[in-house]
Scaffold this active site. Structure first.
Site, PDB file in Angstrom:
ATOM      1  N   THR A  10       0.813  -1.026   0.092  1.00 14.77           N
ATOM      2  CA  THR A  10       0.258   0.064  -0.152  1.00 14.77           C
ATOM      3  C   THR A  10       0.650   1.196  -0.094  1.00 14.77           C
ATOM      4  OG1 THR A  10       0.033   0.088   2.242  1.00 14.77           O
ATOM      5  CG2 THR A  10      -1.844  -1.168   1.301  1.00 14.77           C
ATOM      6  N   ARG A  46      -7.223   6.379   5.444  1.00 15.40           N
ATOM      7  CA  ARG A  46      -7.981   5.622   6.715  1.00 15.40           C
ATOM      8  C   ARG A  46      -8.781   4.439   6.136  1.00 15.40           C
ATOM      9  NH1 ARG A  46     -11.253   9.278  11.015  1.00 15.40           N
ATOM     10  NH2 ARG A  46      -9.482  10.337  11.738  1.00 15.40           N
ATOM     11  N   ASP A  63      -4.331   3.122  14.363  1.00 18.31           N
ATOM     12  CA  ASP A  63      -4.505   2.442  13.436  1.00 18.31           C
ATOM     13  C   ASP A  63      -5.586   1.492  13.452  1.00 18.31           C
ATOM     14  OD1 ASP A  63      -3.789   0.767  11.228  1.00 18.31           O
ATOM     15  OD2 ASP A  63      -1.700   0.688  11.758  1.00 18.31           O
ATOM     16  N   LYS A  75      -5.032 -15.126  13.525  1.00 16.89           N
ATOM     17  CA  LYS A  75      -6.234 -16.089  13.604  1.00 16.89           C
ATOM     18  C   LYS A  75      -5.889 -17.229  12.977  1.00 16.89           C
ATOM     19  CE  LYS A  75     -11.085 -16.972  13.443  1.00 16.89           C
ATOM     20  NZ  LYS A  75     -12.378 -16.041  13.284  1.00 16.89           N
ATOM     21  N   TYR A 111      19.107 -16.703  40.446  1.00 16.16           N
ATOM     22  CA  TYR A 111      17.941 -17.171  41.370  1.00 16.16           C
ATOM     23  C   TYR A 111      17.738 -15.962  42.072  1.00 16.16           C
ATOM     24  CZ  TYR A 111      22.131 -16.601  44.589  1.00 16.16           C
ATOM     25  OH  TYR A 111      23.343 -16.273  45.095  1.00 16.16           O
ATOM     26  N   HIS A 140      21.182  -4.698  52.269  1.00 18.86           N
ATOM     27  CA  HIS A 140      19.889  -5.515  52.547  1.00 18.86           C
ATOM     28  C   HIS A 140      18.586  -4.283  52.406  1.00 18.86           C
ATOM     29  CE1 HIS A 140      21.947  -9.014  53.687  1.00 18.86           C
ATOM     30  NE2 HIS A 140      22.656  -8.636  54.488  1.00 18.86           N
ATOM     31  N   GLY A 183      30.872  -5.096  50.985  1.00 14.63           N
ATOM     32  CA  GLY A 183      30.072  -5.784  50.151  1.00 14.63           C
ATOM     33  C   GLY A 183      28.719  -5.194  50.005  1.00 14.63           C
ATOM     34  N   ARG A 223       9.430   2.023  68.237  1.00 13.96           N
ATOM     35  CA  ARG A 223      10.164   3.238  68.189  1.00 13.96           C
ATOM     36  C   ARG A 223      11.222   3.464  68.920  1.00 13.96           C
ATOM     37  NH1 ARG A 223       9.477   6.472  63.919  1.00 13.96           N
ATOM     38  NH2 ARG A 223       7.629   5.194  63.552  1.00 13.96           N
ATOM     39  N   PHE A 272       5.352   9.873  64.171  1.00 14.04           N
ATOM     40  CA  PHE A 272       5.319  10.638  65.306  1.00 14.04           C
ATOM     41  C   PHE A 272       5.894   9.820  66.457  1.00 14.04           C
ATOM     42  CE2 PHE A 272       0.445   9.426  65.120  1.00 14.04           C
ATOM     43  CZ  PHE A 272       0.710   8.541  66.092  1.00 14.04           C
TER      44      PHE A 272
END
Length: 523
Positions: A37, A67, A129, A141, A220, A280, A309, A447, A472
């Site tokens: 096209t 279109r 599209d 399909k 892992y 960590h 490390g 805390r 708080f």
């Protein structure tokens, strides 16, 4: 091979023409007749490739500014006809319909269009599209008889099979089919998200559908008995670990990625040179400085034992001075993430220290890119979504609630401590001095325990430090401990029923306290 479908006719209509000419030449050499096209046909003809015009084939011209061009029974009949059903074959023969054995379509660049600054809704709508997804879905399909290519990465596999087997095989066609439906699904989701955003701004979407593409299978997960993989959000535009360039070192682990992401999240919040040291998934050191090297030196001194490390996050290009500092004897760094690395720094980091072959250097690019506005957490049965906790602090809205006021020279440490505490797991307490982290109490049920741990970590450095609490103080019991340790100012959200008792305790010990009015829980 009995499942091979010869490719005699191919329909080609693409927006992205990368690699198309070479692909079309290979098809033409194999004796395939090409139909195309508008712009695609011209692109191929300009390269000297013979192409049948789809408008001439259907007898119906392109219209409505393009279109409507492929939406025709002579196109879709040739794609959807089942070769194993005689009535289908009789029908397309009766109507002089060609069989299309290969469809090559990629869709209008909708996502690229809406990512442009200043794009209008009308411009976005024109990039939705219609014919393209219909062709893709039809070919997918009927994958028992038709191959569908939706991107340039598919071209070589198709050519290889045609040259090797004389056509496409069922395994490839089935793979191309599910990738085609996945392609259309992501395309439709981008359109739906855009249109919803245009009409419902600021709300949580009623539906969240996300697509992530597997980028790597990791050795892992958090532990050796857990499998793991890394998936990329293909529309992400922010500087991030998933799209980073690895300049050196071993493969990144699951835990490396988590720590590096957190380290990057800390330093991108500072305008001045900053460094964070993660262990960590909690910071064991962080600092700002006049230079990146000074920030790194201060950050590494925050908790030297835990820093062994660790992984580092930096918000400036790693220069030679910073690399020389990191290469000092006794240090071991797992990975470093930064916007960029000078060549001299890379050379030093990967040759001089004992860990030179192992350190992962991750270049993420400029940190000015926007971060996602929403944070998500998986729970059993669904996900939790919230606004990301990345709003800038507004010190002008903070309130000194004690009789004792804050000395001017202490405000930098108060701001730094408050910025840091939101990156520590709750209950979170940090001690800061000279805009560097000197003590952290993280993830405790009480805390009081967090305060004790932060003070113990800081040791003598707690004298003259600022204490920040992510939420708080429910009772005044932590204030005497802080005073005895030498803390000179406290910053916390406020909002407890016992606020006045806490304020009174600070007044009794001559410690100024600032309320910010904003909590920073991190569960």
């Amino acid at each position: 091979m009995t499942d091979v479908v010869p490719v005699r006719n191919a329909l080609i209509s693409v927006s992205n023409k990368l690699g198309l000419v070479d692909f079309a030449l290979a098809l033409q050499t194999a004796g395939v007749t090409l139909f195309s096209t508008g712009g695609t046909r011209k692109h191929l003809e300009d390269a000297g490739i013979a192409v049948e015009d789809i408008a001439n084939y259907t007898g119906f011209p392109e219209m409505l500014d393009g279109r409507v061009k492929t939406l025709h029974p002579k196109v879709f009949g040739g794609i959807l006809a089942r070769r194993d059903k005689p009535d289908h074959m009789d029908a397309i023969a009766e109507h002089d319909i060609e069989q299309f054995d290969l469809v090559v379509v990629n869709l209008y660049p909708f996502e690229a269009t809406i990512s442009r600054a200043g794009v209008t809704t009308a411009e976005a709508i024109e990039q939705i599209d219609i014919g393209g997804p219909s062709l893709v879905r039809a070919a997918a399909k009927n994958s028992s008889h038709v191959a569908i290519a939706t991107c340039a990465e598919h071209y070589s596999a198709i050519v290889d099979e045609i040259q090797t087997h004389g056509g496409t095989c069922s395994t490839l066609r089935r793979t191309l089919a599910w990738e085609a439906f996945d392609h259309c699904s992501r395309y439709d989701r981008a359109i739906a998200d855009y249109l919803r955003g245009e009409s419902v701004r600021g709300d949580f979407p009623p539906v969240i559908t996300q697509t992530f593409r597997r980028k790597a299978v990791l050795r892992y997960g958090e532990n050796p008995h857990q499998r793991a993989a890394l998936y990329a959000n293909e529309i992400s535009t922010s500087a991030n670990l998933v799209n980073a360039m690895q300049l050196s070192g071993k493969e990144l682990s699951y835990n490396n990625l988590l720590d590096l992401d957190s380290a990057l999240g800390i330093v991108r919040g500072f305008a001045q040179p900053a460094a964070s040291v993660m262990k960590h998934n909690n910071p064991c050191g962080a600092a700002t400085g006049q230079s990146l090297a000074s920030a790194v030196e201060k950050a590494m001194a925050g908790d030297p034992l835990s820093a062994f490390g660790s992984v580092l996050g930096l918000n400036r290009t790693v220069d030679l001075a910073t690399a020389e500092l990191l290469c000092q004897p006794g240090l071991f760094i797992e990975a470093i993430v930064a916007p960029d690395f000078e060549a001299s720094a890379v050379g030093l980091l990967t040759t001089k220290p004992k860990w030179r072959d192992n350190v992962r250097l991750m270049k993420v690019g400029r940190l000015e890119d926007p971060m996602p506005p929403l944070a998500q957490r998986y729970i059993s049965g669904g996900i939790l979504v919230q606004d990301a906790d990345r709003q800038a602090a507004v010190p002008l809205q903070w309130k000194t609630v004690t009789a004792e006021t804050v000395e001017d020279e202490v405000w930098d440490d108060i701001y730094f401590a408050w910025e840091m505490v939101k990156h520590v797991k709750s209950n979170a307490i940090v001690l800061a001095s000279d805009t560097s982290l000197v003590g952290v109490g993280a993830g405790q049920m009480s805390r009081v325990d967090s305060v004790e741990i932060a003070i113990e970590k800081a040791g003598e450095r707690s004298t003259g430090s600022v204490l920040a609490s992510d939420a708080f103080f429910p009772f005044p019991d932590s204030i005497p401990m802080a005073a005895e340790a030498g803390v000179i100012a406290i910053v916390q959200p406020g909002g407890s029923r016992k606020d006045q008792d806490v304020i009174d305790a600070c007044n009794d010990h001559g410690i100024p306290m600032v309320f910010t009015g904003r909590r920073h829980f991190k569960h």
